[in-house]
Design an enzyme around this catalytic site. Structure first.
Site, mmCIF file in Angstrom:
data_model
loop_
_atom_site.group_PDB
_atom_site.id
_atom_site.type_symbol
_atom_site.label_atom_id
_atom_site.label_comp_id
_atom_site.label_asym_id
_atom_site.label_seq_id
_atom_site.Cartn_x
_atom_site.Cartn_y
_atom_site.Cartn_z
ATOM 1 N N HIS A 155 -7.380 -6.211 0.699
ATOM 2 C CA HIS A 155 -6.266 -5.269 0.562
ATOM 3 C C HIS A 155 -5.107 -5.640 1.476
ATOM 4 C CE1 HIS A 155 -4.077 -1.632 -0.179
ATOM 5 N NE2 HIS A 155 -4.217 -1.211 1.059
ATOM 6 N N ASP A 199 -1.883 14.232 13.018
ATOM 7 C CA ASP A 199 -2.042 15.571 12.432
ATOM 8 C C ASP A 199 -1.349 15.661 11.078
ATOM 9 O OD1 ASP A 199 -3.519 16.399 14.606
ATOM 10 O OD2 ASP A 199 -1.834 17.375 15.624
ATOM 11 N N SER A 203 0.841 -1.200 0.000
ATOM 12 C CA SER A 203 0.000 0.000 0.000
ATOM 13 C C SER A 203 0.880 1.256 0.000
ATOM 14 C CB SER A 203 -0.959 -0.056 1.199
ATOM 15 O OG SER A 203 -2.050 0.813 1.029
#
Length: 253
Positions: free
Chosen positions: A233, A174, A84
């Site tokens: 996945h 963040d 990924s």
């Protein structure tokens, strides 16, 4: 340097395993141990993940640079396996520093930009009240109100550090939120990797579609494609033995 973990006999060409978004080296523990029976295997925590450093930049060129430094620290070159986000970082490394990559394995991702988002998972983790949490089952119950899929929750909760006081996520949420567009995207790279490349996909995943093959072959002319039946996945978690067997077969010299 990225947090790097070593197992297996020293010498020869190492195998570098690169996890995906929200993951860590520990996600690859069982597969890495089995692949390390007869070779050195390196697993890493990517920047802004696990025990690696925090940085405001999370682009693929930055991540590829991190991987290049790990390889240079451990020899002249390596076989590289990425899943990924880690697969995209591994592809960028192969395209920009081909001398460092002998063989490339990419798990269920293509060299294209994707339109879906994972921001909802970042927000779910940010909104989870960690106050007083001491058991993963408690966190799972709270997270279930936002993330209904139990498999996704189990994966995310691997990055929850309950030994810390107070409990904390071992992810720079963040920065991952701010950089999400780039993580889902694909950099404009005008080069190609002429080494052996294997693209492994999950039968039940739509991350690698048939229409992505021409661009993949353009960038990786020696690309081979294989599908793991019954896998989604997270194919290395769904079908670890089948994934390991495919990877091991491809890596045989």
């Amino acid at each position: 340097m990225l947090a790097t973990y070593r197992q297996g006999p020293e010498g020869g060409t190492p195998l570098l395993i690169v996890h995906g978004l929200f993951g860590s080296a520990r996600n690859w523990g069982a597969v890495a141990r089995r692949l390390a029976r007869d070779r050195l295997v390196l697993t890493v925590d990517m920047r802004n993940h696990g025990d690696s450093f925090r940085d405001p930049d999370h682009g693929y060129e930055d991540m590829a640079g991190d991987l290049a430094r790990v390889i240079e620290r451990n020899g002249d070159s390596a076989d590289v396996l990425g899943h990924s986000m880690g697969g995209k970082a591994a592809m960028v490394l192969a395209l920009t520093r081909p001398e460092l990559v002998d063989r490339l394995i990419v798990g269920d991702i293509a060299p294209v930009a994707y339109s879906h988002t994972q921001l909802h998972l970042v927000q779910a983790m940010q909104e989870l009240d960690l106050t007083g949490l001491t058991r993963r089952s408690e966190a799972d119950s709270k997270l279930a109100r936002i993330v209904p899929d139990s498999g996704t929750r189990a994966f995310l909760l691997q990055s929850l550090d309950l030994k810390s006081s107070p409990a904390r996520w071992k992810l720079n949420l963040d920065v991952l939120s701010a950089e999400m567009d780039g993580i889902l995207g694909w950099p404009d790279i005008d080069s190609r990797f002429d080494g052996p490349a294997l693209f492994l996909t999950g039968e039940n995943s739509d991350y690698f579609r048939q229409e992505y093959r021409p661009e993949t072959k353009r960038l990786f002319p020696r690309a081979r494609f294989a599908r793991i039946r019954g896998a989604g996945h997270w194919l290395h978690a769904d079908k670890p033995r089948e994934f390991e067997a495919a990877a091991a077969s491809f890596l045989v010299r």
